[in-house]
Design an enzyme around this catalytic site. Sequence first.
Site, short mmCIF file in Angstrom:
data_model
loop_
_atom_site.label_atom_id
_atom_site.label_comp_id
_atom_site.label_asym_id
_atom_site.label_seq_id
_atom_site.Cartn_x
_atom_site.Cartn_y
_atom_site.Cartn_z
N HIS A 61 0.79 -1.18 0.03
CA HIS A 61 0.03 0.14 0.07
C HIS A 61 0.88 1.12 0.01
CE1 HIS A 61 0.69 -1.34 4.22
NE2 HIS A 61 0.67 -0.05 4.54
N HIS A 106 0.69 5.35 1.20
CA HIS A 106 0.13 6.15 1.87
C HIS A 106 0.06 7.50 1.47
CE1 HIS A 106 0.14 4.23 6.25
NE2 HIS A 106 1.13 3.34 5.59
P1 AMP Z 1 1.65 0.46 7.35
O1 AMP Z 1 2.06 0.74 8.89
O2 AMP Z 1 2.44 1.15 6.45
O3 AMP Z 1 1.69 -1.22 6.98
O4 AMP Z 1 0.29 0.80 7.19
C1 AMP Z 1 -0.84 -0.02 7.67
C2 AMP Z 1 -2.09 1.09 7.87
O5 AMP Z 1 -3.25 0.47 7.73
C3 AMP Z 1 -1.91 1.80 8.99
O6 AMP Z 1 -1.79 3.04 8.87
C4 AMP Z 1 -3.42 1.52 9.73
O7 AMP Z 1 -3.95 2.50 10.28
C5 AMP Z 1 -4.21 1.15 8.48
N1 AMP Z 1 -5.32 -0.05 8.70
C6 AMP Z 1 -5.21 -1.04 9.39
N2 AMP Z 1 -6.17 -1.77 9.27
C7 AMP Z 1 -7.18 -0.77 8.68
C8 AMP Z 1 -8.42 -0.71 8.29
N3 AMP Z 1 -9.50 -1.87 8.39
N4 AMP Z 1 -9.09 0.03 7.73
C9 AMP Z 1 -8.19 1.01 7.37
N5 AMP Z 1 -6.86 1.16 7.58
C10 AMP Z 1 -6.48 0.43 8.06
#
Ligand code: AMP
Length: 143
Positions: free
Chosen positions: A101, A103
């Site tokens: 993903h 951001h």
């Molecule tokens: P990373 O730390 O780069 O792997 O980012 C993962 C992101 O996914 C974090 O910022 C979380 O807040 C987000 N996240 C986790 N679960 C969900 C969800 N169910 N819906 C939306 N965002 C999520």
Amino acid sequence: MSHNDCIFCKILDGEIPSAKVYEDDHVYAFLDISQVTKGHTLIIPKTHTKNIYETPPEVAKELFARVPKIAGAIKEVYQPIGMNLLNNNEEPADQSVFHLHIHLIPRYGDGDGFSSNWTTHTNDYSSEDLQQIAKDINSTIDS
Ligand code: AMP
Ligand code: ZN
């Protein structure tokens, strides 16, 4: 391909709710549940891929191709004064969800919730060091 224990695949399958920002054949974009700043969006490929290392070029191409228009839309609605793109790979680099993903973090000024702290080590590397490092990496890239 959907992965059993992948929370983002569950979002793609509609098993877990999300705030959808954009969707097409290749990507899905939704609000990060933990908004760092208003409009903080995640964009993911519909194909499960763990992180950047495992991502085929075609998937990367389709994913990144959508970033400008989503970033542009966030800019238009909320008029941030800047935008950071962030992609974390592996746990030590803060990856917590193992489905690739990006951001999109709109910026609104000092204290808006986001900061990237890094320390530069310019003096530790001579120009010869830089040439050698570049060569090491370059010679390992498959052409
Ligand atoms: P990373 O730390 O780069 O792997 O980012 C993962 C992101 O996914 C974090 O910022 C979380 O807040 C987000 N996240 C986790 N679960 C969900 C969800 N169910 N819906 C939306 N965002 C999520
Ligand atoms: Zn997945």
